[in-house]
Design a protein around this motif. Sequence first.
Motif, PDB file in Angstrom:
ATOM      1  N   GLY A  81       2.698   9.763   1.573  1.00 40.31           N
ATOM      2  CA  GLY A  81       2.885  11.012   0.836  1.00 40.31           C
ATOM      3  C   GLY A  81       1.599  11.564   0.248  1.00 40.31           C
ATOM      4  O   GLY A  81       1.632  12.358  -0.684  1.00 40.31           O
ATOM      5  N   ILE A  82       0.449  11.131   0.757  1.00 40.27           N
ATOM      6  CA  ILE A  82      -0.835  11.613   0.230  1.00 40.27           C
ATOM      7  C   ILE A  82      -1.528  12.457   1.295  1.00 40.27           C
ATOM      8  O   ILE A  82      -1.560  12.081   2.473  1.00 40.27           O
ATOM      9  CB  ILE A  82      -1.716  10.407  -0.192  1.00 40.27           C
ATOM     10  CG1 ILE A  82      -1.098   9.740  -1.434  1.00 40.27           C
ATOM     11  CG2 ILE A  82      -3.141  10.853  -0.486  1.00 40.27           C
ATOM     12  CD1 ILE A  82      -1.773   8.465  -1.859  1.00 40.27           C
ATOM     13  N   GLN A 128       0.848  -1.205   0.000  1.00 38.84           N
ATOM     14  CA  GLN A 128       0.000   0.000   0.000  1.00 38.84           C
ATOM     15  C   GLN A 128       0.877   1.248   0.000  1.00 38.84           C
ATOM     16  O   GLN A 128       0.719   2.153  -0.813  1.00 38.84           O
ATOM     17  CB  GLN A 128      -0.885   0.051   1.262  1.00 38.84           C
ATOM     18  CG  GLN A 128      -2.062  -0.896   1.280  1.00 38.84           C
ATOM     19  CD  GLN A 128      -3.023  -0.546   2.429  1.00 38.84           C
ATOM     20  OE1 GLN A 128      -3.108   0.599   2.867  1.00 38.84           O
ATOM     21  NE2 GLN A 128      -3.751  -1.542   2.913  1.00 38.84           N
ATOM     22  N   ILE A 129       1.823   1.275   0.958  1.00 37.22           N
ATOM     23  CA  ILE A 129       2.684   2.444   1.107  1.00 37.22           C
ATOM     24  C   ILE A 129       3.583   2.623  -0.111  1.00 37.22           C
ATOM     25  O   ILE A 129       3.720   3.717  -0.649  1.00 37.22           O
ATOM     26  CB  ILE A 129       3.573   2.313   2.376  1.00 37.22           C
ATOM     27  CG1 ILE A 129       2.712   2.011   3.612  1.00 37.22           C
ATOM     28  CG2 ILE A 129       4.422   3.564   2.576  1.00 37.22           C
ATOM     29  CD1 ILE A 129       1.822   3.156   4.029  1.00 37.22           C
ATOM     30  N   ARG A 130       4.191   1.507  -0.544  1.00 37.70           N
ATOM     31  CA  ARG A 130       5.089   1.583  -1.710  1.00 37.70           C
ATOM     32  C   ARG A 130       4.356   2.135  -2.924  1.00 37.70           C
ATOM     33  O   ARG A 130       4.907   2.921  -3.690  1.00 37.70           O
ATOM     34  CB  ARG A 130       5.652   0.196  -2.028  1.00 37.70           C
ATOM     35  CG  ARG A 130       6.661  -0.288  -0.990  1.00 37.70           C
ATOM     36  CD  ARG A 130       7.187  -1.667  -1.336  1.00 37.70           C
ATOM     37  NE  ARG A 130       8.239  -2.075  -0.430  1.00 37.70           N
ATOM     38  CZ  ARG A 130       9.528  -1.764  -0.589  1.00 37.70           C
ATOM     39  NH1 ARG A 130       9.898  -1.028  -1.629  1.00 37.70           N
ATOM     40  NH2 ARG A 130      10.421  -2.154   0.284  1.00 37.70           N
ATOM     41  N   LYS A 142       4.877   5.615  -5.005  1.00 36.14           N
ATOM     42  CA  LYS A 142       5.240   5.496  -6.417  1.00 36.14           C
ATOM     43  C   LYS A 142       4.262   6.253  -7.324  1.00 36.14           C
ATOM     44  O   LYS A 142       4.677   6.909  -8.276  1.00 36.14           O
ATOM     45  CB  LYS A 142       5.234   4.013  -6.784  1.00 36.14           C
ATOM     46  CG  LYS A 142       6.025   3.627  -8.014  1.00 36.14           C
ATOM     47  CD  LYS A 142       6.302   2.107  -7.960  1.00 36.14           C
ATOM     48  CE  LYS A 142       6.377   1.473  -9.324  1.00 36.14           C
ATOM     49  NZ  LYS A 142       6.315  -0.013  -9.201  1.00 36.14           N
ATOM     50  N   TYR A 143       2.972   6.136  -7.036  1.00 33.93           N
ATOM     51  CA  TYR A 143       1.976   6.663  -7.971  1.00 33.93           C
ATOM     52  C   TYR A 143       1.190   7.859  -7.445  1.00 33.93           C
ATOM     53  O   TYR A 143       0.559   8.571  -8.215  1.00 33.93           O
ATOM     54  CB  TYR A 143       0.969   5.565  -8.360  1.00 33.93           C
ATOM     55  CG  TYR A 143       1.590   4.328  -8.955  1.00 33.93           C
ATOM     56  CD1 TYR A 143       2.106   4.334 -10.250  1.00 33.93           C
ATOM     57  CD2 TYR A 143       1.657   3.148  -8.218  1.00 33.93           C
ATOM     58  CE1 TYR A 143       2.678   3.193 -10.791  1.00 33.93           C
ATOM     59  CE2 TYR A 143       2.222   2.002  -8.755  1.00 33.93           C
ATOM     60  CZ  TYR A 143       2.726   2.027 -10.042  1.00 33.93           C
ATOM     61  OH  TYR A 143       3.279   0.907 -10.564  1.00 33.93           O
ATOM     62  N   ILE A 182      -5.794  -0.215  -6.821  1.00 35.89           N
ATOM     63  CA  ILE A 182      -4.920  -1.374  -7.088  1.00 35.89           C
ATOM     64  C   ILE A 182      -5.314  -2.577  -6.256  1.00 35.89           C
ATOM     65  O   ILE A 182      -5.941  -2.456  -5.191  1.00 35.89           O
ATOM     66  CB  ILE A 182      -3.430  -1.059  -6.780  1.00 35.89           C
ATOM     67  CG1 ILE A 182      -3.276  -0.529  -5.347  1.00 35.89           C
ATOM     68  CG2 ILE A 182      -2.851  -0.071  -7.777  1.00 35.89           C
ATOM     69  CD1 ILE A 182      -1.830  -0.464  -4.884  1.00 35.89           C
ATOM     70  N   ILE A 183      -4.942  -3.759  -6.760  1.00 31.87           N
ATOM     71  CA  ILE A 183      -4.927  -4.944  -5.914  1.00 31.87           C
ATOM     72  C   ILE A 183      -3.511  -5.489  -5.925  1.00 31.87           C
ATOM     73  O   ILE A 183      -2.762  -5.298  -6.886  1.00 31.87           O
ATOM     74  CB  ILE A 183      -5.932  -6.029  -6.361  1.00 31.87           C
ATOM     75  CG1 ILE A 183      -5.745  -6.363  -7.832  1.00 31.87           C
ATOM     76  CG2 ILE A 183      -7.352  -5.588  -6.074  1.00 31.87           C
ATOM     77  CD1 ILE A 183      -6.461  -7.637  -8.210  1.00 31.87           C
ATOM     78  N   ILE A 184      -3.152  -6.146  -4.816  1.00 33.74           N
ATOM     79  CA  ILE A 184      -1.778  -6.593  -4.628  1.00 33.74           C
ATOM     80  C   ILE A 184      -1.783  -8.059  -4.213  1.00 33.74           C
ATOM     81  O   ILE A 184      -1.976  -8.372  -3.047  1.00 33.74           O
ATOM     82  CB  ILE A 184      -1.089  -5.767  -3.516  1.00 33.74           C
ATOM     83  CG1 ILE A 184      -1.213  -4.269  -3.812  1.00 33.74           C
ATOM     84  CG2 ILE A 184       0.369  -6.181  -3.366  1.00 33.74           C
ATOM     85  CD1 ILE A 184      -1.282  -3.407  -2.561  1.00 33.74           C
TER      86      ILE A 184
END
Length: 382
Positions: free
Chosen positions: A340-341, A218-220, A224-225, A231-233
């Motif tokens: 970062g959001i 989630q954090i990565r 990044k984006y 997203i799903i991971i």
Amino acid sequence: MTIYDKIGKTLQQLGISDAQGVESLFAELRKAAEQERAELVSRGAPNQPQRERLCKALRDRWLARKGGFLSQVDENWLKPSSRDLKPAVGRQFNELRRFAAGLEFEKLVEALPLQQEPSQQEELPLGSVAARPAPRDLTLPGLRRPLGSIHPVTRMQREIEDIFLRLGFWIESGPEIESTYYNFDALNIPETHPSRDDWDTLYIDSKTVLRTHTSPVQIRAMEKYGAPLYIIIPGKCYRHDNPDSTHSPMFHQIEGLAIDKDITFADLKGTLDFFAKMLFGEKVRTRFQPSFFPFTEPSGEVAVSCFVCDGQGCRVCKESGWIELMGCGMVHPQVLRNGGIDPDKYCGWAFGLGVDRFAMVKHDIHDIQLFFQGDVRFLEQF
Ligand code: PHE
């Protein structure tokens, strides 16, 4: 009588009395020489010493001064031949010598193929073409190798992926060897917080772990984006659990994460209800119960009404009528900040589910270990 028998006899014994008989007799012999050579070439030799030995044997058989076929022909056919026949036999004999030289038995050593085909290596005497084993029947059906199939956990993962891909999510992944920062701290699980103990962690060193869940991605992904993000991971996770019928130190999760403006808990409920219906059928209902995770607030547990008994109670739902599916919740503002959001502009929801458990429920499998033992008798059922 074979041509080889005929070599041992005189023309008189063979009843040959004219030039034409002589001619066809020598033709038969040339053919035999040619055939022996071809036979040797088609058999080949398994190695260099054998190759040399076989070629020399063929040469000697025909050309040896003592006892070679040509000198036998000289002894038995030419020398004792009648005065009438001698010119014809002499001519044929010279031609035979030329012919034999043309077969170049000496040069065969380089020409003979080296081949390992074991079934062709039995040493049959040359000249016994008729006694050779029948060539392989190329029309026989081949050996059928069993086809593999997709592992049930992989298949379940893909089914779940497909549903979310249709909803506009994309697939993200991250490392299985993870820092404690991403696995815990950034997810709002400080070192001193007792909830770290909720994950039985396998440590590599004090700052590195085998990820205990897919949530660190989630954090990565946020880093990044940025936002918005859907997203799903999917991926492997590890916990310090003793293997038993419901635990495995390695298992699979799929994380879901949606971040955008004005995302509400209703979006979470609607999405997961749709997902459950797609996977288990239109009839199922979903149930949300309050729960706790440090990285979501509020947090919930999602259950689906049993798709086997429709909530009546059966073996699959352990008589409860409900099947626990996953943990979920609204992404904690601090987690957004760590990624970062800006939580004043964006919000979101997340969930995490166990793929192995889903596959077990779907196929009524009672032992998670079966997925990882590689027993074909189990796997070939899928
Ligand atoms: N990461 C949690 C677990 O492994 C599951 C979860 C993911 C819960 C996302 C809420 C939101 O138990």
